[in-house]
Write a protein that holds these residues in place. Structure first.
Motif, short mmCIF file in Angstrom:
data_model
loop_
_atom_site.label_atom_id
_atom_site.label_comp_id
_atom_site.label_asym_id
_atom_site.label_seq_id
_atom_site.Cartn_x
_atom_site.Cartn_y
_atom_site.Cartn_z
N PHE A 124 0.84 -1.19 0.00
CA PHE A 124 0.00 0.00 0.00
C PHE A 124 0.88 1.25 0.00
CE2 PHE A 124 -2.52 3.41 1.59
CZ PHE A 124 -3.82 3.15 1.19
N LYS A 145 0.87 3.68 -3.17
CA LYS A 145 0.16 4.96 -2.98
C LYS A 145 1.06 6.05 -2.41
CE LYS A 145 -4.40 2.89 -2.48
NZ LYS A 145 -4.78 3.02 -3.84
N PRO A 200 -1.76 3.79 4.87
CA PRO A 200 -3.22 3.71 4.76
C PRO A 200 -3.91 4.51 5.86
CG PRO A 200 -2.31 1.65 5.58
CD PRO A 200 -1.16 2.52 5.25
N HIS A 201 -5.05 5.08 5.50
CA HIS A 201 -5.90 5.74 6.49
C HIS A 201 -6.67 4.66 7.24
CE1 HIS A 201 -5.02 9.71 5.00
NE2 HIS A 201 -5.34 9.34 3.77
N TRP A 212 -9.77 4.10 7.57
CA TRP A 212 -10.88 3.50 6.83
C TRP A 212 -10.40 2.56 5.71
CZ3 TRP A 212 -9.74 8.73 6.34
CH2 TRP A 212 -9.30 9.14 5.09
N GLU A 213 -9.13 2.58 5.40
CA GLU A 213 -8.59 1.69 4.37
C GLU A 213 -8.02 0.40 4.96
OE1 GLU A 213 -6.98 4.84 1.08
OE2 GLU A 213 -6.01 4.87 3.05
N ALA A 222 -9.71 -3.07 4.05
CA ALA A 222 -9.31 -3.63 2.75
C ALA A 222 -7.91 -4.23 2.82
CB ALA A 222 -9.38 -2.56 1.67
#
Length: 188
Positions: free
Chosen positions: A114, A118, A122-123, A125-126, A129
């Motif tokens: 990730f 990106k 990751p945030h 809310w991610e 996933a």
């Protein structure tokens, strides 16, 4: 040939030969400085990657105006991602206390990927996933191992997937270990 010279030869000169020019709003000095900055940013790419990038732009770019640096960087990442050492998100996130947490959760490789893809962690809310990807990848590792144990063995694409996963895990663990060593040294 490597580095900035390769970027100039295989990308910049080819685009100029194809007719791409600076925008009318941009001074020659700013354009030249932008090309120099682009050469520095893409110096990690191989000659093949640079040629593919040039081909892609020549074939798909509409108009004669030179693309933005952001466009070049994003297109280059799709062809040949920059080395992990150039990724500040990875260099800081997995070296921090978050790296060992990812190991314990079992999503280290997915966090690593990730951040690599990106270029940021990751945030919150991610994370669901990321966790789902980790579970799916863990299942896939078991499947490949079971197939390897049979007489037929795993398919080449499965072995390739496993090898890439294990390489990513080794690279991610190296960053975590770097952070662990730093924290241990700070306590000493």
């Amino acid at each position: 040939m490597e580095g900035k010279k390769a970027v100039r030869l295989y990308l910049i000169e080819r685009l100029e030969a194809a007719g791409l020019v600076r925008t009318s709003k941009q001074s020659k000095e700013a354009f030249d400085a932008g090309k120099a900055a682009l050469a520095a940013r893409l110096a990690y790419m191989t000659a093949d990657g640079l040629q593919l990038l040039a081909d892609t732009i020549i074939e798909s770019w509409t108009g004669r105006d030179w693309p933005t640096e952001k466009f070049f960087i994003q297109a280059a990442r799709n062809i040949e991602p920059p080395p992990v050492t150039d990724n500040r998100a990875l260099a800081t996130y997995l070296v921090s206390a978050e790296g060992p947490k990812a190991v314990l959760r079992g999503d280290l490789v997915e966090i690593y990927r990730f951040c690599r893809d990106k270029r940021r962690p990751p945030h919150s809310w991610e994370m669901q996933a990321v966790a789902e990807d980790a579970r799916a990848n863990a299942r896939q590792l078991v499947i490949v191992a079971e197939m390897e144990a049979t007489e037929a063995g795993a398919r080449p694409d499965q072995r390739q997937w496993r090898d890439r996963y294990l390489l990513d895990r080794a690279e991610a663990m190296a960053l975590v270990e770097q952070g662990n060593a730093k924290r241990a040294g700070d306590r000493a």
